[in-house]
Write a protein that holds these residues in place. Structure first.
Motif, PDB file in Angstrom:
ATOM      1  N   PHE A 117       0.809  -1.218   0.000  1.00  0.00           N
ATOM      2  CA  PHE A 117       0.000   0.000   0.000  1.00  0.00           C
ATOM      3  C   PHE A 117       0.848   1.278   0.000  1.00  0.00           C
ATOM      4  O   PHE A 117       0.332   2.369   0.289  1.00  0.00           O
ATOM      5  N   MET A 118       2.130   1.166  -0.317  1.00  0.00           N
ATOM      6  CA  MET A 118       3.001   2.348  -0.258  1.00  0.00           C
ATOM      7  C   MET A 118       2.489   3.488  -1.130  1.00  0.00           C
ATOM      8  O   MET A 118       2.416   4.644  -0.682  1.00  0.00           O
ATOM      9  N   ASN A 119       2.138   3.196  -2.371  1.00  0.00           N
ATOM     10  CA  ASN A 119       1.695   4.251  -3.284  1.00  0.00           C
ATOM     11  C   ASN A 119       0.366   4.855  -2.849  1.00  0.00           C
ATOM     12  O   ASN A 119       0.159   6.069  -2.951  1.00  0.00           O
ATOM     13  N   ILE A 133      -6.006   0.623   7.452  1.00  0.00           N
ATOM     14  CA  ILE A 133      -6.406  -0.669   6.897  1.00  0.00           C
ATOM     15  C   ILE A 133      -7.048  -1.526   7.984  1.00  0.00           C
ATOM     16  O   ILE A 133      -6.804  -1.342   9.176  1.00  0.00           O
ATOM     17  N   HIS A 134      -7.874  -2.450   7.536  1.00  0.00           N
ATOM     18  CA  HIS A 134      -8.484  -3.467   8.401  1.00  0.00           C
ATOM     19  C   HIS A 134      -7.625  -4.726   8.330  1.00  0.00           C
ATOM     20  O   HIS A 134      -7.176  -5.129   7.262  1.00  0.00           O
ATOM     21  N   VAL A 135      -7.356  -5.339   9.483  1.00  0.00           N
ATOM     22  CA  VAL A 135      -6.584  -6.586   9.518  1.00  0.00           C
ATOM     23  C   VAL A 135      -7.300  -7.581  10.421  1.00  0.00           C
ATOM     24  O   VAL A 135      -8.090  -7.201  11.289  1.00  0.00           O
ATOM     25  N   MET A 136      -7.019  -8.851  10.206  1.00  0.00           N
ATOM     26  CA  MET A 136      -7.592  -9.904  11.038  1.00  0.00           C
ATOM     27  C   MET A 136      -6.590 -10.336  12.099  1.00  0.00           C
ATOM     28  O   MET A 136      -5.393 -10.112  11.979  1.00  0.00           O
ATOM     29  N   ARG A 137      -7.107 -10.985  13.127  1.00  0.00           N
ATOM     30  CA  ARG A 137      -6.219 -11.471  14.175  1.00  0.00           C
ATOM     31  C   ARG A 137      -5.400 -12.650  13.674  1.00  0.00           C
ATOM     32  O   ARG A 137      -5.769 -13.366  12.739  1.00  0.00           O
ATOM     33  N   GLY A 210       3.282   2.804   5.252  1.00  0.00           N
ATOM     34  CA  GLY A 210       2.796   4.142   5.586  1.00  0.00           C
ATOM     35  C   GLY A 210       1.439   4.147   6.248  1.00  0.00           C
ATOM     36  O   GLY A 210       0.729   5.154   6.221  1.00  0.00           O
ATOM     37  N   VAL A 211       1.072   3.044   6.879  1.00  0.00           N
ATOM     38  CA  VAL A 211      -0.230   2.918   7.539  1.00  0.00           C
ATOM     39  C   VAL A 211      -0.250   3.756   8.822  1.00  0.00           C
ATOM     40  O   VAL A 211       0.681   3.712   9.625  1.00  0.00           O
ATOM     41  N   ASP A 212      -1.328   4.520   9.015  1.00  0.00           N
ATOM     42  CA  ASP A 212      -1.504   5.376  10.190  1.00  0.00           C
ATOM     43  C   ASP A 212      -2.597   4.880  11.133  1.00  0.00           C
ATOM     44  O   ASP A 212      -2.751   5.421  12.228  1.00  0.00           O
ATOM     45  N   ILE A 244      -2.820   4.766  15.037  1.00  0.00           N
ATOM     46  CA  ILE A 244      -4.029   4.536  15.839  1.00  0.00           C
ATOM     47  C   ILE A 244      -4.339   3.039  15.817  1.00  0.00           C
ATOM     48  O   ILE A 244      -4.385   2.406  14.762  1.00  0.00           O
ATOM     49  N   TYR A 245      -4.577   2.474  16.997  1.00  0.00           N
ATOM     50  CA  TYR A 245      -4.862   1.046  17.127  1.00  0.00           C
ATOM     51  C   TYR A 245      -6.315   0.874  17.556  1.00  0.00           C
ATOM     52  O   TYR A 245      -6.714   1.280  18.643  1.00  0.00           O
ATOM     53  N   SER A 246      -7.117   0.259  16.674  1.00  0.00           N
ATOM     54  CA  SER A 246      -8.554   0.077  16.873  1.00  0.00           C
ATOM     55  C   SER A 246      -8.889  -1.398  16.923  1.00  0.00           C
ATOM     56  O   SER A 246      -8.355  -2.187  16.134  1.00  0.00           O
ATOM     57  N   LEU A 247      -9.781  -1.801  17.851  1.00  0.00           N
ATOM     58  CA  LEU A 247     -10.214  -3.193  17.970  1.00  0.00           C
ATOM     59  C   LEU A 247     -11.638  -3.348  17.451  1.00  0.00           C
ATOM     60  O   LEU A 247     -12.463  -2.458  17.574  1.00  0.00           O
TER      61      LEU A 247
END
Length: 638
Positions: A117-119, A133-137, A210-212, A244-247
């Protein structure tokens, strides 16, 4: 004093200021509830690079001035969009040589050549926005099946321990698959060095892209995994840039379990998915009340603060849950219901993540989500809580039937007890109530020790049975499941207590969404401790049984109060009834809920936000509120 001494003092003082500034910045994550846009409500999982950047551009032009700064790609950005691909399909994901998900180049062309996702992140940053981005456990089943090696980020080589190379198959816990995506992802063994190394490699890659903002799913609520959350939090803390860390998702979330994780994160979902249905909006009132009462709004979090999250705002141009198509319909909530949702989210200080397709946003929706008073309340208000001192009259010119809250007497109100089974933190006092006893059938029973309800019904019991896990050859070596057991309903011998439920359950009769068919599944494995807790082998959470006395929503009305940074008091009335209702409150009762500095007399100057009415100086506040609607007052009582 010599030149050297003056120079030393100058540089010491200058260095102190720099250090102080860096410490303040380090503690500045989510100082206010985060605000932005998420792709899920409008595009499900099939959003493309072009569609995402189109929406990001509009966020930059129309919403960034109002504090909406995060643009987030929701789930399955690594899944190929082809025949048969859906939320829980298997074998359709794109992963790298280390078993880590990477964007599907078919939908994300700029991700080719290992750019990830750099670009995209660079373009988002150039718009003045932040990228999420959304990620899974845990780890994908696809990586486990392929036995991909694990990257050691310290050496740049495959992870080695005890003289051998570790793979995804060594750390994937197949018995702990995600409850709602069992063919997609599973937990990793966080007790192993290899499991920790894999998680570090994931989040280091996200940072390199570059994920925030990271939305971490299937990790909270009845899928709680405190160990993985703490490891991810530590990995993010070590980065040289704020993230930012979201659950998510938060099904069966309770304040007790939130207290265990709030310090590791910046926001956490406290509900199941919220969609554009009135029943979804209504269900948030009890939840918001409970988390506010537990002082969790704006608690200490990862490098800053943490916020209970009521989920995205499904307004505007939307799609439907779990479909393979993009936006195709308008929001089903009527204008009053939309105002109610936005007002509750704002005064409960929930993060505001808009979910509609911004390429089709209408002026009324745009005006609602950028309303200056709501955003002021959401960012800067304090002392936010439910206000219980209200009265409701059921209709003008009708019967004079008055309902009051729990602080008064109920009149003509229907009362009913509800008995619920829920999962909660084992540290909560109400989790301790289980005991072992023999039944008439000479089988061990596990029973809740208290009688249920006002009719003194018998304690709730299930029958202890040897765990199905013990007879499965693949788990003989898994010592952590020795001594565990299943709990069976005697009148439904094929059904066992399941910890991965999606809602709370009434116990007046057995239901298949409370008891699921008995099978090899760690979600049905339990352990009874000497302290009276019944612990799930799946999540480490405890089962509890409680009786809810009466109807928590007598009269169908609610109210919230908060204080402003200029001395004002905000008071909201919410009518959960379908018919219009007159809601009233005494100004003198405000002092029971907010600091005395805000209410120095028993009269206030008052305006109502939605009608723009100046109500003058008042002692009592009373207004007819439309069905499913709300009123919002700005009071000056100084």
């Amino acid at each position: 004093m010599g030149a050297f001494s003056w120079s030393f003092i100058f540089f010491f003082f200058f260095g102190f200021l720099l250090l102080r500034g860096s410490l303040i910045a380090a503690q500045d994550n989510a100082r206010q509830p985060p605000r932005g846009w998420n792709s899920y409500d409008s595009f499900s999982w099939i959003i493309s690079e072009e569609e995402f950047l189109q929406n990001a551009e509009i966020v930059s032009k129309k919403l960034l001035p109002y504090g909406y700064q995060y643009v987030v790609v929701d789930f399955l950005w690594y899944r190929k969009k082809g025949p048969g691909a859906y939320t829980d399909s298997s074998g359709d994901d794109v992963i790298d040589e280390w078993g880590r998900p990477i964007p599907d180049p078919g939908r994300w062309p700029s991700a080719s050549d290992a750019k990830g996702f750099m670009n995209i992140a660079q373009k988002v940053h150039e718009m003045g926005l932040k990228f999420g981005i959304h990620v899974m456990r845990g780890i994908s089943a696809q990586a486990v099946n392929a036995s991909t090696p694990i990257l050691d980020t310290q050496t740049g080589q495959a992870y080695m321990e005890s003289g051998r190379k570790w793979t995804a198959k060594d750390i994937g816990m197949t018995e702990r698959a995600c409850a709602w995506m069992p063919h997609g992802f599973m937990s990793v063994n966080t007790e192993s060095g290899a499991g920790k190394a894999f998680l570090r490699s994931l989040y280091q890659q996200y940072a390199e892209w570059g994920v925030d903002f990271v939305k971490h799913d299937c990790i909270f609520g009845d899928d709680l995994d405190v160990k993985e959350i703490s490891i991810v939090s530590e990995a993010l803390k070590e980065l040289d840039r704020p993230v930012i860390y979201s659950l998510s998702p938060g099904t069966s979330a309770a304040p007790g379990m939130a207290k265990e994780v709030a310090k590791f994160v910046n926001m956490y979902r406290v509900t199941a998915d919220d969609w554009d249905r009135w029943e979804d909006v209504e269900s948030h009132f009890n939840v918001a009340r409970d988390f506010a009462a537990s002082n969790l709004i704006g608690a200490n979090g990862l490098k800053g603060k943490s916020w209970p999250d009521l989920d995205m705002l499904p307004l505007g141009w939307l799609t439907d849950p779990s479909v393979n198509e993009g936006p195709h319909r308008t929001c089903r909530l009527n204008p009053d219901e939309q105002k109610t949702q936005m007002t509750l989210w704002s005064i409960a200080k929930s993060p505001l993540m808009f979910g509609g397709d911004l390429t089709h946003i209408d002026q009324s929706t745009l005006s609602l989500i950028t309303h200056p008073i709501l955003l002021e309340i959401n960012s800067f208000s304090t002392n936010n809580k439910e206000f219980p001192y209200i009265r409701a009259s059921k209709g003008i010119g009708r019967s004079n039937c008055i309902f009051t809250n729990k602080w008064g007497n109920f009149k003509n109100a229907t009362m009913s007890d509800e008995t619920e089974l829920a999962v909660t933190s084992c540290k909560e006092h109400h989790a301790k109530g289980w005991s072992l006893k023999m039944s008439d059938q000479k089988l061990d029973q596990v029973c809740w020790r208290e009688s249920l309800g006002k009719n003194n019904r018998k304690p709730f019991c299930l029958y202890k049975q040897r765990s199905y896990l013990a007879v499965d050859e693949s788990l003989i070596q898994k010592k952590q499941y020795e001594g565990k057991f299943h709990l069976v309903a005697m009148d439904k011998l094929k059904y066992c207590l399941d910890a991965s439920t999606n809602r709370k359950f009434s116990l007046h009769k057995y239901r298949t969404n409370f008891l699921s068919p008995c099978r090899w599944d760690v979600k049905q494995s339990w352990d009874l401790n000497a302290n009276g807790t019944l612990v799930s082998s799946y999540s480490g959470l405890c089962a509890s049984v409680k009786t809810v006395k009466g109807n928590a929503n007598v009269g169908g009305v609610r109210s919230w109060v908060a204080t402003g940074r200029k001395g004002e008091v905000y008071l909201s009335f919410f009518n959960l009834n379908a018919a219009s209702t007159v809601i009233s409150a005494n100004i003198a009762d405000l002092a029971k809920s907010v600091p005395s500095d805000y209410v120095r007399k028993d009269t206030c100057k008052c305006t109502e936000v939605w009608s723009a009415k100046d109500l003058g100086t008042i002692k009592q506040l009373s207004m007819e509120v439309a069905g499913h609607g709300c009123a919002l007052f700005v009071l000056n009582c100084q």
